[in-house]
Every structure is written in structure tokens, then in C-alpha cells.
Write a protein that holds these residues in place. Structure first.
Motif, PDB file in Angstrom:
ATOM      1  N   THR A  32       0.808  -1.223   0.000  1.00 41.20           N
ATOM      2  CA  THR A  32       0.000   0.000   0.000  1.00 41.20           C
ATOM      3  C   THR A  32       0.843   1.276   0.000  1.00 41.20           C
ATOM      4  OG1 THR A  32      -0.170  -0.073   2.427  1.00 41.20           O
ATOM      5  CG2 THR A  32      -1.933  -1.120   1.157  1.00 41.20           C
TER       6      THR A  32
ATOM      7  N   THR B 137     -15.368  -0.298  -2.787  1.00 41.68           N
ATOM      8  CA  THR B 137     -14.533   0.608  -1.996  1.00 41.68           C
ATOM      9  C   THR B 137     -14.080  -0.053  -0.702  1.00 41.68           C
ATOM     10  OG1 THR B 137     -15.611   2.565  -2.915  1.00 41.68           O
ATOM     11  CG2 THR B 137     -14.470   2.835  -0.812  1.00 41.68           C
ATOM     12  N   TYR B 138     -15.015  -0.669   0.005  1.00 44.14           N
ATOM     13  CA  TYR B 138     -14.670  -1.343   1.258  1.00 44.14           C
ATOM     14  C   TYR B 138     -13.625  -2.437   1.017  1.00 44.14           C
ATOM     15  CZ  TYR B 138     -14.841  -4.817   4.934  1.00 44.14           C
ATOM     16  OH  TYR B 138     -14.478  -5.729   5.898  1.00 44.14           O
TER      17      TYR B 138
ATOM     18  N   GLU C 141     -10.199  -0.998   0.468  1.00 50.24           N
ATOM     19  CA  GLU C 141      -9.635  -0.322   1.642  1.00 50.24           C
ATOM     20  C   GLU C 141      -9.243  -1.288   2.751  1.00 50.24           C
ATOM     21  OE1 GLU C 141     -12.243   2.874   2.799  1.00 50.24           O
ATOM     22  OE2 GLU C 141     -11.695   4.089   1.037  1.00 50.24           O
TER      23      GLU C 141
ATOM     24  N   TYR D 253      -5.593  -1.690   3.468  1.00 50.75           N
ATOM     25  CA  TYR D 253      -4.915  -0.656   4.260  1.00 50.75           C
ATOM     26  C   TYR D 253      -5.278  -0.864   5.735  1.00 50.75           C
ATOM     27  CZ  TYR D 253      -4.238   1.783  -0.211  1.00 50.75           C
ATOM     28  OH  TYR D 253      -3.884   2.123  -1.501  1.00 50.75           O
TER      29      TYR D 253
ATOM     30  N   ARG E 180      -2.525   5.416   7.486  1.00 50.57           N
ATOM     31  CA  ARG E 180      -3.625   4.901   6.672  1.00 50.57           C
ATOM     32  C   ARG E 180      -4.384   6.044   5.999  1.00 50.57           C
ATOM     33  NH1 ARG E 180      -9.291   3.105   6.845  1.00 50.57           N
ATOM     34  NH2 ARG E 180      -9.408   1.094   5.741  1.00 50.57           N
ATOM     35  N   ARG E 181      -4.672   7.093   6.763  1.00 52.73           N
ATOM     36  CA  ARG E 181      -5.395   8.230   6.204  1.00 52.73           C
ATOM     37  C   ARG E 181      -4.604   8.861   5.062  1.00 52.73           C
ATOM     38  NH1 ARG E 181      -4.642  13.252   6.359  1.00 52.73           N
ATOM     39  NH2 ARG E 181      -3.090  13.110   8.036  1.00 52.73           N
TER      40      ARG E 181
ATOM     41  N   LEU F  62      -4.760   6.575   1.947  1.00 50.77           N
ATOM     42  CA  LEU F  62      -6.066   6.528   1.299  1.00 50.77           C
ATOM     43  C   LEU F  62      -6.412   7.847   0.612  1.00 50.77           C
ATOM     44  CD1 LEU F  62      -8.185   4.501   3.888  1.00 50.77           C
ATOM     45  CD2 LEU F  62      -7.424   3.750   1.630  1.00 50.77           C
ATOM     46  N   GLU F  63      -5.893   8.940   1.142  1.00 53.20           N
ATOM     47  CA  GLU F  63      -6.157  10.248   0.555  1.00 53.20           C
ATOM     48  C   GLU F  63      -5.106  10.651  -0.474  1.00 53.20           C
ATOM     49  OE1 GLU F  63      -6.452  12.964   3.816  1.00 53.20           O
ATOM     50  OE2 GLU F  63      -8.364  12.134   4.545  1.00 53.20           O
TER      51      GLU F  63
ATOM     52  N   ARG G  45      -3.556   6.215  -4.502  1.00 53.28           N
ATOM     53  CA  ARG G  45      -4.671   5.328  -4.154  1.00 53.28           C
ATOM     54  C   ARG G  45      -5.551   5.017  -5.364  1.00 53.28           C
ATOM     55  NH1 ARG G  45      -9.602   5.398  -0.805  1.00 53.28           N
ATOM     56  NH2 ARG G  45     -10.933   3.917  -1.884  1.00 53.28           N
ATOM     57  N   ARG G  46      -5.947   6.032  -6.128  1.00 53.98           N
ATOM     58  CA  ARG G  46      -6.842   5.824  -7.269  1.00 53.98           C
ATOM     59  C   ARG G  46      -6.177   4.968  -8.350  1.00 53.98           C
ATOM     60  NH1 ARG G  46     -11.799   6.183  -5.467  1.00 53.98           N
ATOM     61  NH2 ARG G  46     -12.157   8.124  -4.312  1.00 53.98           N
TER      62      ARG G  46
ATOM     63  N   GLU H  41      -6.136   1.360  -7.012  1.00 53.12           N
ATOM     64  CA  GLU H  41      -7.480   0.800  -7.039  1.00 53.12           C
ATOM     65  C   GLU H  41      -7.882   0.438  -8.474  1.00 53.12           C
ATOM     66  OE1 GLU H  41     -11.821   1.726  -4.974  1.00 53.12           O
ATOM     67  OE2 GLU H  41     -10.348   3.341  -5.181  1.00 53.12           O
TER      68      GLU H  41
END
Length: 294
Positions: free
Chosen positions: A53, A234-235, A238, A241, A258-259, A262-263, A267-268, A271
Motif C-alpha cells: 500500500t 470501496t470497502y 480499503e 490498508y 492509513r489516512r 487513502l487520501e 490510491r486511485r 485501485e
């Protein structure tokens, strides 16, 4: 869905017959197949670094080499823990449907499916407990109840398909990655071999179920199904992470890490890689509308 509906799908029947035969021909005994070394080296990649990640992020630049190796170890254990939890869920759902009127023609293949998935759960749990000392708990957020009624089985098997395709993205890469220990490559290779059959079946079954549902659903019901699956996509992503992973790898402020991840901008991209086959397929079917996660 009815048994008659399955009978009207020659393609699904052909897939069921072919995959059942392959399950018999490819059968292996997992309890004898794998060699389990007493330990695995700590200073090595336990997961392809590109699949971790933190790869390609500012967070990775802040970590030492030892922390990156440790992170790959615990992310590997988290990934196999996700498999244990996901397999347990799908076994419950498939067992509820085997030898029912709705799924009579799929029941022979379900027997192979249940047997294979039970064995997968065993060797993933074995890896976690031997080399990680635990199975990570599931992160909250995945217990959203499947709506009752006509969409229930559709959403159950759509969730199973999402889970299997996410897992297979990792299996395919790690099964061929020579930087990884042979034990790690081996469990990923054999899981990919079985999952390729399960995914072929799952895609066709979801297609048949959705066509039946869409023929009588309102636009509001179609939107509800789409939104539900977007949230599940999405779940599922995530769960990769896990702040406990960062803590176990010796990384400070795991929740903040983690925040940030993910931000962050990667991330995109990550994914999109993980769901590069799944999302276009669900969007083409019409199950996910506009293909954008909720």
C-alpha cells in the motif's frame, strides 16, 4: 431466479460441466502439497513491493529498508487473513443455496467450489498462523446487510466475484514473482489455478442473475444495487490498508499513515489496477452504473 432460468442458459450449463470436469482433473491434496519451513527470512519481500500500500508514495520514502521488508511481511499476512474471512463468508452463502430449487443445476459445481475454498482457507490460515502468529481481524464496514428480495442472490454472488477478482490480481503477480520465497509463490500459484475456474463461473452466474433481475426491476432498484456494489468495491479495496499492519511493521502513527495513503494520489491508480478487469465487467453488464465508486 429459478431452475428453469439456468436451463435456458446453455452457456452457463456448458461452463458448469467443463469446470466441474476440470476440478476433478486438477484435484490436489493441499495437506501434502506444501512444504512449510520452520521460518521464513525476515529481510526479504513477502509480497511484491509494487502491491504494497505504500509503494510509490511519500510514506515509502520515509521508511527504512527494514521497515519496508517488515511492511511486506505484515501486508502479506493481512492479505491472506482477508482471504480467510472472505472465504468463510462465501462458504456460508453458497452452502445456503446448494441443492435448492433456484440453484439445482449449479449444485454439482458448488460441491467442488466448497471443497476447494475450504482447502484454500486452510492453507491461508496455516500461513498466517505459522509466519505471522495470527489472523488479522476484519476491518469494520463490510457487514452491510444484503437487501432481501429479488436482489439478494445477485448481490451475494456479485460480492463473491469482486472478492475473487481482487484476490486473483495479487495471486497472479505473486505466483510468478521470483523475489518471493517459493512457499509464498506456491500458495499464490495454486490459488490462482483454482480461482480462474471460480471467476469464470462467477462471471457467467452474475450475468444470468442480473439479466433476470433487470428484466423486472425498477430504475430505483437498479440504482440501489449499483450503489451497494460501489460501496462494497470501496470497502474491499480499503481492507488492504490495515492500521494494525503499519503498527506491527514498526511504523509510527498507523491511523495517520492509513489516512495519508487513502487520501494520497496513488490510491486511485492502485485501485484502478486492482479492479482493472472487475469494474469494466460490472459496468458493461449494467450492474454498476457509470463505473465510479461511491
Amino acid at each position: 431466479m429459478t431452475d428453469a432460468l439456468l436451463a435456458e442458459s446453455p452457456r452457463l450449463k456448458g461452463i458448469l460441466d467443463r469446470l466441474s470436469s476440470m476440478s476433478i482433473e486438477d484435484y490436489y491434496n493441499p495437506y501434502k502439497m506444501f512444504e512449510w519451513p520452520d521460518t521464513l527470512p525476515q529481510r526479504m519481500w513477502w509480497m511484491s513491493p509494487e502491491l504494497t500500500t505504500t509503494y510509490g508514495t511519500e510514506v515509502a520514502e520515509e521508511l527504512t529498508e527494514d521497515q519496508l521488508y517488515a511492511l511486506s511481511k505484515y501486508e502479506s499476512v493481512n492479505f491472506y487473513s482477508l482471504n480467510v474471512h472472505g472465504i468463510r463468508e462465501l462458504l456460508i452463502e453458497v452452502t445456503h443455496r446448494i441443492h435448492t430449487d433456484d440453484f439445482a443445476q449449479a449444485s454439482e459445481f458448488f460441491h467442488h467450489f466448497i471443497g476447494e475454498e475450504n482447502e484454500h482457507m486452510w492453507f491461508f490460515a496455516e500461513f498466517c498462523q505459522r509466519y505471522g502468529g495470527k489472523i488479522y481481524k476484519q476491518l469494520r464496514g463490510g457487514a452491510e446487510t444484503v437487501p432481501p428480495g429479488d436482489a439478494a442472490s445477485l448481490l451475494v454472488f456479485a460480492r463473491i466475484l469482486v472478492f475473487e477478482e481482487l484476490v486473483d490480481h495479487f495471486n497472479l503477480r505473486m505466483g510468478a514473482d521470483e523475489r518471493l520465497h517459493e512457499t509464498i509463490r506456491g500458495i499464490n500459484r495454486i490459488h490462482h489455478q483454482d480461482e480462474s475456474r471460480h471467476i469464470a463461473f462467477g462471471r457467467e452466474l452474475v450475468k444470468v442473475l442480473f439479466e433476470s433481475f433487470a428484466a423486472r426491476a425498477t430504475q430505483d432498484e437498479l440504482t440501489q444495487v449499483s450503489d451497494y456494489l460501489k460501496r462494497y468495491l470501496t470497502y474491499s479495496f480499503e481492507t488492504l490498508y490495515n492500521p494494525q499492519v503499519y503498527k506491527d511493521a514498526g511504523i509510527a502513527k498507523p491511523l495517520e499513515i492509513r489516512r495519508r495513503l487513502l487520501e494520497g494520489p496513488r490510491r486511485r491508480e492502485f485501485e484502478a489496477q486492482v479492479f482493472r478487469k472487475t469494474l469494466p465487467y460490472l459496468t458493461k453488464l449494467g450492474l454498476v452504473q457509470d463505473g465510479v465508486a461511491a
